[in-house]
Design an enzyme around this catalytic site. Structure first.
Site, PDB file in Angstrom:
ATOM      1  CB  CYS A 136      20.066 -24.567  30.387  1.00  0.00           C
ATOM      2  SG  CYS A 136      21.614 -24.762  31.301  1.00  0.00           S
ATOM      3  CG  HIS A 273      20.626 -27.163  26.987  1.00  0.00           C
ATOM      4  ND1 HIS A 273      21.609 -26.207  26.772  1.00  0.00           N
ATOM      5  CD2 HIS A 273      20.842 -27.651  28.240  1.00  0.00           C
ATOM      6  CE1 HIS A 273      22.364 -26.133  27.846  1.00  0.00           C
ATOM      7  NE2 HIS A 273      21.928 -26.996  28.742  1.00  0.00           N
ATOM      8  CG  ASN A 310      25.868 -26.812  29.237  1.00  0.00           C
ATOM      9  OD1 ASN A 310      25.301 -25.786  28.885  1.00  0.00           O
ATOM     10  ND2 ASN A 310      25.343 -27.635  30.125  1.00  0.00           N
TER      11      ASN A 310
END
Length: 358
Positions: A136, A273, A310
């Site tokens: 990520c 994030h 996400n």
């Protein structure tokens, strides 16, 4: 004086909305392939309370990660007001390449960056396209890499993109499938010579832990006992990821801020994030605690996970683009604002960038 600054941003938000209620007809199992005998509405509500996610976006069937990447890139190039032919490097962060709808096989040859260069129609042979796989934190690591090339004099203008179609690699029988989504975000980062302006990238920090942490996020078999074990999907040890992130991300954020020579009190926004609302809130609280600050400043942490989910490498550049262009309520950036970017993900990898907005 030269500074390294983000001059343009863009994002691609897929049109397909997947609401939490859409998961009600499904069936979830544990990692031991045992059925979760809790009413699905209760499972989904608990999920919402923990993650903050109410809905997420999926790419249309005929759209790939590289297509989304190119669309976000076009907006960033337009926003920066540059000729695409002057781009020295195209860096595309992803984890699974292009995955066709209805398939599970990933496609990474040619690289997604090469596909983006082709879709942008860039003919300049000195424009070098390549991919980066870093979990990520991939987009942020791409930004760090571009910054390093620019500082070394090997590049003057870079296009950094994060794109992913996680909806095509999720196990629909795994509760964690509700977390993941699709999207793309991009930025143009350039070297600018100026006698008046100060700002741009102030400092960076990266850390990796690849021993017992290696498989906290990995590819694994479906949790459904009747499924073919040879087909793999994205898997996550949620508790382990949470514990790892809470232990190490705040320290990396602090190391980045201290290295940058700015005061924590000067930070105006933290772009973290978009992994899990409660986890992100805990990370930011722990970060300020390292400076003996108990109360987190109001509106310091913009979020879009509630409606975008996400999307891995795409979360930070998408959120940054939305705030930069005034598309998140009660969130805006002003010239001179100190920004802290931070991410954590598969590897396990962590990174942070301190940046002064111009």
């Amino acid at each position: 004086m030269s500074i390294t600054v983000i001059t343009g941003t863009g994002c691609y938000i897929p049109p397909v909305i997947k609401k939490n209620s859409d998961f009600v007809p499904g069936k979830f199992y544990t990692e031991n392939q045992l059925p979760i005998n809790v009413p699905m509405p209760d499972v989904i509500e608990k999920f919402r309370l923990i993650t903050g996610i109410k809905e997420r976006r999926y790419a249309a069937d005929n759209v790939s990660a590289s297509h989304m990447a190119a669309q976000a890139a076009k907006l960033a190039i337009e926003d920066a007001g540059i000729d695409a032919e002057q781009i020295d490097q195209i860096i595309v962060a992803h984890n699974y390449g292009d995955v066709l709808h209805g398939a599970i096989q990933t496609d990474t040859v040619p690289s997604l960056a090469s596909r983006v260069k082709h879709q942008l129609g860039i003919r300049n042979p000195n424009c070098v396209p390549y991919d980066i796989l870093f979990g990520c934190p991939g987009w942020l690591q791409g930004l760090i890499q571009a910054y390093s090339f620019i500082k070394s004099g090997m590049a003057g203008t870079c296009l950094v993109i994060g794109a992913e179609t996680l909806s095509r690699v999720v196990d629909v029988h795994d509760r964690d499938s509700m977390i993941f989504s699709d999207g793309a975000g991009a930025c143009i980062i350039e070297q600018k010579e100026t006698a008046q302006l100060s700002g741009g990238v102030l400092g960076t920090c990266t850390r990796s832990d690849c021993m017992e942490e290696l498989n906290y996020i990995h590819f694994g078999s479906s949790y459904a006992p009747e499924k073919n074990g040879d087909t793999c999907f994205i898997k996550m040890k949620g508790r382990k990821v949470y514990e790892y992130a809470l232990k190490h991300v705040p320290a990396a954020m602090k190391a980045c801020v201290d290295k940058s020579g700015v005061s924590v009190k000067d930070i105006k926004k933290i772009f973290i994030h978009q992994a899990n609302e409660k986890m992100d809130e805990a990370i930011v609280k722990a970060f300020y605690a390292l400076y003996d600050i108990e109360d987190v400043p109001a509106l310091i942490m913009p979020m879009c996970i509630q409606w975008l989910g996400n999307s891995s490498v795409a979360t930070i550049p998408t959120l940054y683009d939305l705030v930069r262009k005034g598309n998140i309520d009660d969130q805006q950036l002003n010239p001179g604002d100190i920004i802290l970017f931070a991410s954590v993900g598969a590897g396990m990898n962590i990174n942070a960038v301190c940046y002064k907005h111009i």
